[in-house]
Design a protein around this motif. Structure first.
Motif, PDB file in Angstrom:
ATOM      1  N   PRO A  78       0.816  -1.222   0.000  1.00 57.14           N
ATOM      2  CA  PRO A  78       0.000   0.000   0.000  1.00 57.14           C
ATOM      3  C   PRO A  78       0.844   1.264   0.000  1.00 57.14           C
ATOM      4  O   PRO A  78       2.043   1.242   0.331  1.00 57.14           O
ATOM      5  CB  PRO A  78      -0.804  -0.128   1.299  1.00 57.14           C
ATOM      6  CG  PRO A  78       0.040  -0.983   2.191  1.00 57.14           C
ATOM      7  CD  PRO A  78       0.736  -1.953   1.286  1.00 57.14           C
ATOM      8  N   ASP A  79       0.210   2.379  -0.361  1.00 54.82           N
ATOM      9  CA  ASP A  79       0.888   3.669  -0.298  1.00 54.82           C
ATOM     10  C   ASP A  79       1.228   4.015   1.150  1.00 54.82           C
ATOM     11  O   ASP A  79       0.504   3.639   2.075  1.00 54.82           O
ATOM     12  CB  ASP A  79      -0.008   4.776  -0.878  1.00 54.82           C
ATOM     13  CG  ASP A  79      -0.229   4.620  -2.365  1.00 54.82           C
ATOM     14  OD1 ASP A  79       0.593   3.947  -3.009  1.00 54.82           O
ATOM     15  OD2 ASP A  79      -1.230   5.162  -2.880  1.00 54.82           O
ATOM     16  N   GLY A  80       2.320   4.744   1.328  1.00 57.10           N
ATOM     17  CA  GLY A  80       2.701   5.187   2.671  1.00 57.10           C
ATOM     18  C   GLY A  80       3.342   4.113   3.517  1.00 57.10           C
ATOM     19  O   GLY A  80       3.479   4.287   4.733  1.00 57.10           O
ATOM     20  N   THR A  81       3.752   3.008   2.894  1.00 56.89           N
ATOM     21  CA  THR A  81       4.370   1.925   3.655  1.00 56.89           C
ATOM     22  C   THR A  81       5.700   2.374   4.260  1.00 56.89           C
ATOM     23  O   THR A  81       6.488   3.067   3.606  1.00 56.89           O
ATOM     24  CB  THR A  81       4.611   0.704   2.747  1.00 56.89           C
ATOM     25  OG1 THR A  81       3.353   0.206   2.299  1.00 56.89           O
ATOM     26  CG2 THR A  81       5.338  -0.395   3.482  1.00 56.89           C
ATOM     27  N   VAL A  82       5.933   1.979   5.507  1.00 52.95           N
ATOM     28  CA  VAL A  82       7.212   2.273   6.163  1.00 52.95           C
ATOM     29  C   VAL A  82       8.239   1.268   5.654  1.00 52.95           C
ATOM     30  O   VAL A  82       8.047   0.058   5.768  1.00 52.95           O
ATOM     31  CB  VAL A  82       7.073   2.176   7.694  1.00 52.95           C
ATOM     32  CG1 VAL A  82       8.414   2.441   8.369  1.00 52.95           C
ATOM     33  CG2 VAL A  82       6.031   3.175   8.187  1.00 52.95           C
ATOM     34  N   GLY A  83       9.336   1.774   5.080  1.00 55.27           N
ATOM     35  CA  GLY A  83      10.293   0.886   4.439  1.00 55.27           C
ATOM     36  C   GLY A  83      11.460   0.471   5.306  1.00 55.27           C
ATOM     37  O   GLY A  83      12.185  -0.448   4.939  1.00 55.27           O
ATOM     38  N   ALA A  84      11.666   1.133   6.445  1.00 53.56           N
ATOM     39  CA  ALA A  84      12.809   0.815   7.309  1.00 53.56           C
ATOM     40  C   ALA A  84      12.365   0.869   8.767  1.00 53.56           C
ATOM     41  O   ALA A  84      11.587   1.746   9.152  1.00 53.56           O
ATOM     42  CB  ALA A  84      13.958   1.788   7.074  1.00 53.56           C
ATOM     43  N   GLU A 101       1.035  -7.513   9.928  1.00 49.68           N
ATOM     44  CA  GLU A 101       0.423  -6.440   9.151  1.00 49.68           C
ATOM     45  C   GLU A 101       1.474  -5.419   8.723  1.00 49.68           C
ATOM     46  O   GLU A 101       2.351  -5.060   9.499  1.00 49.68           O
ATOM     47  CB  GLU A 101      -0.660  -5.754   9.978  1.00 49.68           C
ATOM     48  CG  GLU A 101      -1.420  -4.669   9.241  1.00 49.68           C
ATOM     49  CD  GLU A 101      -2.531  -4.055  10.086  1.00 49.68           C
ATOM     50  OE1 GLU A 101      -2.932  -2.916   9.783  1.00 49.68           O
ATOM     51  OE2 GLU A 101      -2.977  -4.713  11.052  1.00 49.68           O
ATOM     52  N   ILE A 102       1.359  -4.957   7.472  1.00 46.41           N
ATOM     53  CA  ILE A 102       2.280  -3.950   6.960  1.00 46.41           C
ATOM     54  C   ILE A 102       2.030  -2.624   7.673  1.00 46.41           C
ATOM     55  O   ILE A 102       0.889  -2.188   7.805  1.00 46.41           O
ATOM     56  CB  ILE A 102       2.113  -3.784   5.441  1.00 46.41           C
ATOM     57  CG1 ILE A 102       2.486  -5.085   4.714  1.00 46.41           C
ATOM     58  CG2 ILE A 102       2.971  -2.642   4.918  1.00 46.41           C
ATOM     59  CD1 ILE A 102       2.242  -5.042   3.220  1.00 46.41           C
ATOM     60  N   LEU A 103       3.099  -1.994   8.114  1.00 42.46           N
ATOM     61  CA  LEU A 103       2.992  -0.719   8.830  1.00 42.46           C
ATOM     62  C   LEU A 103       3.001   0.434   7.830  1.00 42.46           C
ATOM     63  O   LEU A 103       3.893   0.525   6.979  1.00 42.46           O
ATOM     64  CB  LEU A 103       4.157  -0.584   9.808  1.00 42.46           C
ATOM     65  CG  LEU A 103       4.073   0.552  10.826  1.00 42.46           C
ATOM     66  CD1 LEU A 103       2.923   0.307  11.797  1.00 42.46           C
ATOM     67  CD2 LEU A 103       5.380   0.684  11.590  1.00 42.46           C
ATOM     68  N   THR A 104       2.006   1.315   7.934  1.00 34.04           N
ATOM     69  CA  THR A 104       1.940   2.488   7.067  1.00 34.04           C
ATOM     70  C   THR A 104       1.986   3.760   7.908  1.00 34.04           C
ATOM     71  O   THR A 104       1.798   3.724   9.130  1.00 34.04           O
ATOM     72  CB  THR A 104       0.656   2.485   6.221  1.00 34.04           C
ATOM     73  OG1 THR A 104      -0.481   2.542   7.081  1.00 34.04           O
ATOM     74  CG2 THR A 104       0.575   1.229   5.361  1.00 34.04           C
ATOM     75  N   GLY A 110       1.347  11.605  13.674  1.00 30.61           N
ATOM     76  CA  GLY A 110       2.213  12.497  12.926  1.00 30.61           C
ATOM     77  C   GLY A 110       1.431  13.279  11.896  1.00 30.61           C
ATOM     78  O   GLY A 110       0.206  13.155  11.787  1.00 30.61           O
ATOM     79  N   PRO A 111       2.111  14.077  11.092  1.00 32.06           N
ATOM     80  CA  PRO A 111       1.423  14.933  10.123  1.00 32.06           C
ATOM     81  C   PRO A 111       0.644  14.167   9.075  1.00 32.06           C
ATOM     82  O   PRO A 111      -0.412  14.616   8.619  1.00 32.06           O
ATOM     83  CB  PRO A 111       2.565  15.756   9.509  1.00 32.06           C
ATOM     84  CG  PRO A 111       3.818  15.001   9.826  1.00 32.06           C
ATOM     85  CD  PRO A 111       3.558  14.310  11.114  1.00 32.06           C
ATOM     86  N   ARG A 112       1.143  12.998   8.643  1.00 31.96           N
ATOM     87  CA  ARG A 112       0.423  12.245   7.621  1.00 31.96           C
ATOM     88  C   ARG A 112      -0.899  11.732   8.169  1.00 31.96           C
ATOM     89  O   ARG A 112      -1.911  11.687   7.461  1.00 31.96           O
ATOM     90  CB  ARG A 112       1.285  11.086   7.126  1.00 31.96           C
ATOM     91  CG  ARG A 112       2.507  11.509   6.345  1.00 31.96           C
ATOM     92  CD  ARG A 112       2.141  12.233   5.060  1.00 31.96           C
ATOM     93  NE  ARG A 112       1.439  11.369   4.136  1.00 31.96           N
ATOM     94  CZ  ARG A 112       2.041  10.558   3.259  1.00 31.96           C
ATOM     95  NH1 ARG A 112       3.365  10.521   3.202  1.00 31.96           N
ATOM     96  NH2 ARG A 112       1.335   9.827   2.432  1.00 31.96           N
ATOM     97  N   LEU A 113      -0.911  11.329   9.440  1.00 28.94           N
ATOM     98  CA  LEU A 113      -2.163  10.876  10.057  1.00 28.94           C
ATOM     99  C   LEU A 113      -3.137  12.030  10.178  1.00 28.94           C
ATOM    100  O   LEU A 113      -4.332  11.892   9.883  1.00 28.94           O
ATOM    101  CB  LEU A 113      -1.872  10.272  11.430  1.00 28.94           C
ATOM    102  CG  LEU A 113      -3.095   9.889  12.262  1.00 28.94           C
ATOM    103  CD1 LEU A 113      -3.939   8.837  11.546  1.00 28.94           C
ATOM    104  CD2 LEU A 113      -2.681   9.392  13.636  1.00 28.94           C
ATOM    105  N   ALA A 114      -2.659  13.190  10.627  1.00 32.59           N
ATOM    106  CA  ALA A 114      -3.532  14.359  10.752  1.00 32.59           C
ATOM    107  C   ALA A 114      -4.122  14.747   9.401  1.00 32.59           C
ATOM    108  O   ALA A 114      -5.316  15.040   9.281  1.00 32.59           O
ATOM    109  CB  ALA A 114      -2.749  15.526  11.346  1.00 32.59           C
ATOM    110  N   GLN A 115      -3.296  14.716   8.369  1.00 33.60           N
ATOM    111  CA  GLN A 115      -3.762  15.065   7.030  1.00 33.60           C
ATOM    112  C   GLN A 115      -4.827  14.085   6.556  1.00 33.60           C
ATOM    113  O   GLN A 115      -5.846  14.479   5.981  1.00 33.60           O
ATOM    114  CB  GLN A 115      -2.582  15.074   6.060  1.00 33.60           C
ATOM    115  CG  GLN A 115      -2.964  15.397   4.619  1.00 33.60           C
ATOM    116  CD  GLN A 115      -1.751  15.440   3.710  1.00 33.60           C
ATOM    117  OE1 GLN A 115      -0.607  15.500   4.163  1.00 33.60           O
ATOM    118  NE2 GLN A 115      -1.987  15.412   2.414  1.00 33.60           N
TER     119      GLN A 115
END
Length: 216
Positions: A78-84, A101-104, A110-115
């Protein structure tokens, strides 16, 4: 030369040619199968992503023991996946995450969650403590609430109930802090995502006034 000998000389080259053709076809099939196996093996390697190593609860501050890397098909990531893993360490989870589960980015405060919660890049996350601590046990992540102030929490001289003032409408609840395990009562923090102007008003009012919410 006898008739049988002449016939043998005519027939044998045809047999030989057929046998060679079968051998060549079999070799080509083996080569094609090997190429497909190598290609599929490379495709299965996929893209490295960060996944939960165990079931995780909202409000948890992530450590190295909570996460691991795994390879996933790039088309299914999915988009926004944490890669490291380092990019997630120390961040707070905003919702439950199952093992594997893949972490996004929208799983982390953080700002992405607020957005994502507000639908605007001009959004902030504000922590508040509600005047009625029981409300924190009723609301859940994803709820929409209106934020109100009921006057100064230290004012006790006026017997009339203070008038409520609307500070923000439609705030998104992104995290309700878990109930403390230890003895004693502690107010649970509720994290609200709001546009910047409303976020500032709520943050300022929470310093001097009692804050409550109404659920949509």
């Amino acid at each position: 030369m006898s008739l049988t000998g002449r016939l043998g000389r005519l027939v044998r080259p045809g047999w030989a040619r057929s046998d060679v053709a079968r051998r060549v076809a079999a070799g080509l099939l083996v080569i094609a199968a090997t190429v497909l196996w190598i290609r599929d093996g490379a495709a299965d390697t996929g893209e490295p992503v960060v996944v939960a190593s165990r079931d995780l609860s909202p409000g948890r501050v992530l450590t190295a023991d909570d996460l691991r890397t795994a390879d996933h098909d790039a088309a299914a990531v999915p988009d926004g996946t944490v890669g490291a893993i380092d990019a997630a360490l120390g961040h707070t989870l905003s919702s439950p995450v199952r093992a594997g589960e893949i972490l996004t980015d929208v799983r982390l405060l953080g700002p992405r969650l607020a957005q994502a919660a507000v639908g605007s890049a001009d959004a902030r996350v504000v922590p508040v403590r509600l005047s009625d601590a029981g409300l924190a046990g009723l609301i859940r992540e994803g709820d929409r609430v209106d934020v109100l102030t009921t006057g100064s929490s230290s004012s006790t001289t006026d017997s009339a109930p203070p008038a409520a003032t609307m500070l923000a409408s439609g705030a998104a609840v992104v995290l309700v802090a878990p109930e403390p395990d230890g003895p004693g009562r502690a107010d649970r923090v509720v994290m609200l995502a709001l546009p910047t102007p409303e976020a500032g008003a709520v943050a300022a009012a929470s310093l001097t006034h009692a804050i409550t919410v109404t659920l949509h």
